[in-house]
Scaffold this active site. Structure first.
Site, PDB file in Angstrom:
ATOM      1  N   CYS A   1       0.820  -1.230   0.000  1.00 39.13           N
ATOM      2  CA  CYS A   1       0.000   0.000   0.000  1.00 39.13           C
ATOM      3  C   CYS A   1       0.845   1.266   0.000  1.00 39.13           C
ATOM      4  O   CYS A   1       0.434   2.289  -0.529  1.00 39.13           O
ATOM      5  CB  CYS A   1      -0.922   0.018   1.208  1.00 39.13           C
ATOM      6  SG  CYS A   1      -1.887  -1.474   1.329  1.00 39.13           S
TER       7      CYS A   1
ATOM      8  N   HIS B   1      -3.817   7.016   0.706  1.00 43.65           N
ATOM      9  CA  HIS B   1      -4.050   5.700   0.099  1.00 43.65           C
ATOM     10  C   HIS B   1      -5.490   5.296   0.384  1.00 43.65           C
ATOM     11  O   HIS B   1      -5.966   5.404   1.519  1.00 43.65           O
ATOM     12  CB  HIS B   1      -3.062   4.688   0.696  1.00 43.65           C
ATOM     13  CG  HIS B   1      -3.479   3.274   0.504  1.00 43.65           C
ATOM     14  ND1 HIS B   1      -3.814   2.770  -0.733  1.00 43.65           N
ATOM     15  CD2 HIS B   1      -3.642   2.256   1.388  1.00 43.65           C
ATOM     16  CE1 HIS B   1      -4.161   1.499  -0.599  1.00 43.65           C
ATOM     17  NE2 HIS B   1      -4.063   1.170   0.680  1.00 43.65           N
TER      18      HIS B   1
ATOM     19  N   ASN C   1      -9.954  -0.574  -3.126  1.00 44.13           N
ATOM     20  CA  ASN C   1      -8.569  -0.362  -2.688  1.00 44.13           C
ATOM     21  C   ASN C   1      -7.647  -0.956  -3.759  1.00 44.13           C
ATOM     22  O   ASN C   1      -7.623  -2.160  -3.961  1.00 44.13           O
ATOM     23  CB  ASN C   1      -8.392  -1.061  -1.337  1.00 44.13           C
ATOM     24  CG  ASN C   1      -6.992  -0.978  -0.776  1.00 44.13           C
ATOM     25  OD1 ASN C   1      -6.036  -0.770  -1.500  1.00 44.13           O
ATOM     26  ND2 ASN C   1      -6.871  -1.176   0.526  1.00 44.13           N
TER      27      ASN C   1
END
Ligand code: UT7
Length: 349
Positions: A114, A276, A306
């Protein structure tokens, strides 16, 4: 010393839209649960065979390079961030270099999940500041749909992730006071196994009953990826969602404040914050902690889910395209995820 500006930005998402309702046909979940817990309404899944992490990265890169007013041969280094590479090795960077017929330039893959894009940007910034390179292509791309458990067993993970790519051209400038002001990188490996994909890997968990002298190819293959591992779903990612959530809501504000403090800036100086896109509840928590108004935060998790290393560059590209970032703006980016690793970047656009 040169500074690093973002000269071009682009993104690519597959055309195939997968709604929460579509997922209810595969597993025990509901549109309401997914929206309430994550903010996600739909995500994109790449074409099974025709699109890969690299091909999506290529499409995003073409746009970023064009927007920078450059040609492929002007790029002098590639940094490709992903956790879902086309091959176990080599990395996606070289596949992109080949496809875009670039010079024999360096290509580096970053595997920081991430926070991969922030780490990649920080590396690019160092190369620019030392004067080594002038135009660096930084890509974040993921094809998650390829490796998720689409049964009820894997629902806490599979509903969250989506596919897509974003890219930027980081360019050297001698203009003072513009570009990346600082980057801040952190890790805490204490919780490495709480958000991880263990196999295939060289970890010792499945070695215990095999002696070195007993080795043969079949046993080695079995350790790499066995039927037992597949039966136990050990070929899919594992996530302790609550543990990740609890740490994320502390580390995001902390690393953003670190970036502000380093540059003697205040929260109010931020024109746009791009975090993020892990979970809308995490982003909203960060926004509230920092006391930022809605117009100073960009979220698109509702449409893409995501997308790990791709989420910041996709959001950045959309925000720039829609006129939410103009020259002189203070833009802050921050990420947290597997490792745990986290980081921030602050820049004057
Ligand atoms: O980008 C990488 C970093 N990752 C993250 O930042 C993720 C951070 N964590 C999260 O986003 C959240 O923890 C999740 C969205 C993963 C899960 O939300 P939660 O509110 O923490 O739910 P939970 O894991 O505590 O599970 C609550 C319940 C459980 O059922 P029981 O035990 O209460 O009966 C789960 O089995 O929700 C159940 N559940 C689901 N129900 C319907 C888990 N996933 C689903 C699902 N649909 N997809």
């Amino acid at each position: 010393m040169p500074s690093s500006i973002i000269a071009g930005v682009g993104h690519y998402v597959p055309s195939n839209v997968v709604t929460n309702k579509d997922l209810t046909k595969l597993m025990d979940t509901t549109d309401e649960w997914i929206i309430e817990r994550t903010g996600i309404r739909e995500r994109r899944y790449a074409h099974r065979t025709e699109e890969t992490t690299t091909t999506m990265g290529i499409e995003a890169s073409k746009i970023a390079i064009k927007n920078a007013g450059l040609k492929n041969e002007d790029i002098d280094f590639i940094i490709f961030a992903t956790l879902s590479p086309d091959y176990y090795f080599p990395g996606c960077g070289v596949l992109l270099q080949r496809a875009l017929k670039m010079q024999e330039i360096g290509a580096l893959d970053v595997r920081n999940q991430c926070s991969g894009f922030i780490y990649a940007m920080s590396i690019a910034d160092q190369f620019i500041k030392t004067g080594m390179y002038k135009n660096i292509l930084v890509v974040g791309s993921e094809k998650h749909s390829f490796g998720l458990d689409f049964t009820t067993r894997g629902r806490n993970i599979s509903v969250i992730f989506g596919d897509g790519a974003g890219a930027v051209v980081v360019q050297a400038t001698e203009e003072k006071g513009r570009g990346i002001l600082s980057t801040h990188l952190h890790s805490d490996g204490e919780s490495a196994e709480l958000l991880a994909m263990y196999n295939p890997g060289t970890h010792a968990n499945h070695w215990t009953d095999v002696k070195y002298a007993d080795f043969n190819n079949a046993e080695l293959a079995d350790m790499f990826m066995s039927h037992a591992m597949i039966d136990k779903a050990q070929n899919f990612p594992f996530m302790d969602g609550q543990a990740v959530f609890k740490k994320a809501v502390v580390k995001f504000p902390e690393v953003i404040m670190e970036a502000l403090g380093k540059n003697k800036l205040k929260k109010e100086d931020i024109n746009l914050l791009i975090t993020h896109q892990a979970n809308l509840r995490i982003s909203q928590f960060v926004q509230k902690t920092l006391g930022l108004s809605d117009d100073k935060v960009y979220n698109n998790i509702d449409r893409y889910g995501n997308t790990t290393a791709a989420s910041i560059p996709i959001a950045l590209s959309e925000a720039f395209q829609s006129g939410k970032i103009i020259e002189g703006d203070i833009v802050c980016m921050a990420a947290f995820g597997s490792g745990f690793t986290w980081g921030s970047l602050i820049m004057k656009w």
